[in-house]
Design a protein around this motif. Structure first.
Motif: not given
Length: 95
Positions: A24-25, A32-33, A57-61, A84-87
């Motif tokens: 969605h993001a 990244a920008s 979520m900002v980190h992941v995005i 590594t995060l599980w998404l």
């Protein structure tokens, strides 16, 4: 609370997996920008997330699912099992 626990709580609060929120993001043009402020505002307004969960979520995005290994394998409250995060949701996470 571990980084993964924040993402699990995001899923509980929103009903969406972190991967779905990431998609969605990206549909909204966040990448990244993008600075944290607009992402946090969107997550708060559309999904009711506060700053802590929003920043996870900002980190992941903006940086992807990789995290630093500072707490990986540690025994503290911030420990994570992997760098590594599980998404894809708690129900599908390998044990």
């Amino acid at each position: 609370m571990s980084f993964q626990a924040y993402l699990d709580a995001v899923e509980e609060k929103t009903g969406l997996t972190p991967r779905q929120l990431l998609d969605h993001a990206h549909e909204r043009g966040f990448d990244a920008s993008t600075k944290a402020g607009p992402i946090l505002a969107w997550l708060a307004e559309d999904h009711g997330l506060g700053r802590g969960h929003g920043m996870a979520m900002v980190h992941v995005i903006t940086k992807g699912p990789q995290i630093g290994d500072t707490h990986v394998g540690s025994t503290g409250t911030h420990r994570d099992a992997s760098d590594t995060l599980w998404l894809d949701g708690r129900a599908t996470r390998p044990q």
